[in-house]
Design an enzyme around this catalytic site. Structure first.
Site, PDB file in Angstrom:
ATOM      1  N   ARG A  64       0.849  -1.203   0.000  1.00  0.00           N
ATOM      2  CA  ARG A  64       0.000   0.000   0.000  1.00  0.00           C
ATOM      3  C   ARG A  64       0.877   1.242   0.000  1.00  0.00           C
ATOM      4  NH1 ARG A  64      -2.069  -0.174   6.213  1.00  0.00           N
ATOM      5  NH2 ARG A  64      -3.687   1.094   5.319  1.00  0.00           N
ATOM      6  N   ASN A 108      13.748   7.525  19.420  1.00  0.00           N
ATOM      7  CA  ASN A 108      14.214   6.319  18.729  1.00  0.00           C
ATOM      8  C   ASN A 108      15.458   5.811  19.434  1.00  0.00           C
ATOM      9  OD1 ASN A 108      14.479   4.347  16.597  1.00  0.00           O
ATOM     10  ND2 ASN A 108      16.146   5.590  15.769  1.00  0.00           N
ATOM     11  N   HIS A 110      18.908   3.810  18.458  1.00  0.00           N
ATOM     12  CA  HIS A 110      19.705   3.428  17.295  1.00  0.00           C
ATOM     13  C   HIS A 110      20.966   2.724  17.796  1.00  0.00           C
ATOM     14  CE1 HIS A 110      21.272   3.562  13.253  1.00  0.00           C
ATOM     15  NE2 HIS A 110      22.427   3.950  13.744  1.00  0.00           N
ATOM     16  N   ASP A 146      18.178   9.536  11.703  1.00  0.00           N
ATOM     17  CA  ASP A 146      19.140   9.279  12.787  1.00  0.00           C
ATOM     18  C   ASP A 146      19.959  10.523  13.155  1.00  0.00           C
ATOM     19  OD1 ASP A 146      18.314   6.610  12.871  1.00  0.00           O
ATOM     20  OD2 ASP A 146      19.832   5.967  11.442  1.00  0.00           O
TER      21      ASP A 146
HETATM   22  C1  GAR Z   1      17.829  -2.945  18.590  1.00  0.00           C
HETATM   23  O1  GAR Z   1      19.193  -3.309  18.603  1.00  0.00           O
HETATM   24  C2  GAR Z   1      17.670  -1.522  18.111  1.00  0.00           C
HETATM   25  O2  GAR Z   1      18.715  -0.680  18.542  1.00  0.00           O
HETATM   26  C3  GAR Z   1      17.717  -1.713  16.617  1.00  0.00           C
HETATM   27  O3  GAR Z   1      16.975  -2.875  16.375  1.00  0.00           O
HETATM   28  C4  GAR Z   1      17.077  -3.740  17.507  1.00  0.00           C
HETATM   29  C5  GAR Z   1      15.687  -4.110  17.939  1.00  0.00           C
HETATM   30  O4  GAR Z   1      15.703  -5.091  18.939  1.00  0.00           O
HETATM   31  N1  GAR Z   1      17.156  -0.580  15.942  1.00  0.00           N
HETATM   32  C6  GAR Z   1      17.515  -0.194  14.719  1.00  0.00           C
HETATM   33  O5  GAR Z   1      18.337  -0.779  14.043  1.00  0.00           O
HETATM   34  C7  GAR Z   1      16.801   1.043  14.215  1.00  0.00           C
HETATM   35  N2  GAR Z   1      17.315   1.442  12.935  1.00  0.00           N
HETATM   36  P1  GAR Z   1      14.416  -5.355  19.820  1.00  0.00           P
HETATM   37  O6  GAR Z   1      13.238  -5.565  18.837  1.00  0.00           O
HETATM   38  O7  GAR Z   1      14.728  -6.607  20.556  1.00  0.00           O
HETATM   39  O8  GAR Z   1      14.201  -4.179  20.703  1.00  0.00           O
END
Ligand code: GAR
Length: 197
Positions: A64, A108, A110, A146
């Site tokens: 979508r 967020n 990161h 970011d």
């Molecule tokens: C975490 O490491 C977070 O920092 C990353 O995804 C993972 C999620 O783990 N986020 C990103 O990469 C954002 N671009 P979770 O689902 O177990 O919290």
């Protein structure tokens, strides 16, 4: 005590989401979880959130147009009464229009020490850089990916034999300490930067 209403957006495991929900169970916490929303119906975090008594919603992004996906998400978040959005492993890039509607109210996490390693594959890029430390950042979300104001950072060492997986596994517990602390401060109106070393 009036609480700030928090919605948490996930795409997968949701381990950071669970830590946020658990942290908000404290009587003295300035926020409460009102919704966990996933763009993927199969996200494991959904059933974990439901088991903790938090309402859940799925808004599937697939097949979508993005404006339609975001409008449905926006409606679900407003219906839930959300005041603060926490992106926790939410793997869709939000449009500038959506972010403008929630300006100053989106956080967020990161997995890098921003402004280093924006985007994907952060653990591999940190290892390849030759740096001795890696980390995670909680920041406010702005339209530039970011790049929003940093609220808090946590640091871990990079060890000689690290692979992206071993480094990610070392970082995740640090993320779990960082995000609840950042949300607690933000919900109380404190945007001063902090570090977990
Ligand atoms: C975490 O490491 C977070 O920092 C990353 O995804 C993972 C999620 O783990 N986020 C990103 O990469 C954002 N671009 P979770 O689902 O177990 O919290």
């Amino acid at each position: 005590m009036t609480h700030r209403a928090v919605a948490i957006l996930i795409s997968g495991t949701g381990s950071n989401m669970l830590r946020l929900v658990e942290s908000m169970q404290g009587a003295d916490h300035p926020a409460r979880p009102v919704l966990v929303l996933s763009n993927r119906p199969e996200a494991k975090g959904l059933k974990h959130a439901a088991a903790l008594g938090v309402p859940t919603a799925v808004v599937d992004h697939r097949g979508r147009p993005k404006p339609e996906f975001e409008a449905e998400m926006d409606a679900a978040l407003r219906d839930a009464g959300a005041e603060i959005l926490c992106l926790a492993g939410f793997m869709r890039v939000l449009s500038a229009d959506f972010i403008a509607r929630w300006e100053g109210r989106i956080l967020n996490i990161h997995p890098s020490l921003l402004p280093l390693f924006k985007g994907l594959d952060t653990h591999a890029r940190a290892i390849a850089s030759g740096m001795a430390v890696h980390g995670a950042t909680v920041h406010e979300v702005i339209a530039d990916l970011d790049a929003g104001p940093i609220l808090g950072q946590a640091v871990v060492p990079i060890l000689p034999d690290d692979t992206p997986d071993t480094l990610a596994a070392r970082l995740l517990p640090a993320e779990h300490r960082l995000y609840p602390e950042a949300l607690r401060r933000f919900a109380a109106g404190n945007r001063a930067r902090f570090a977990l070393l």
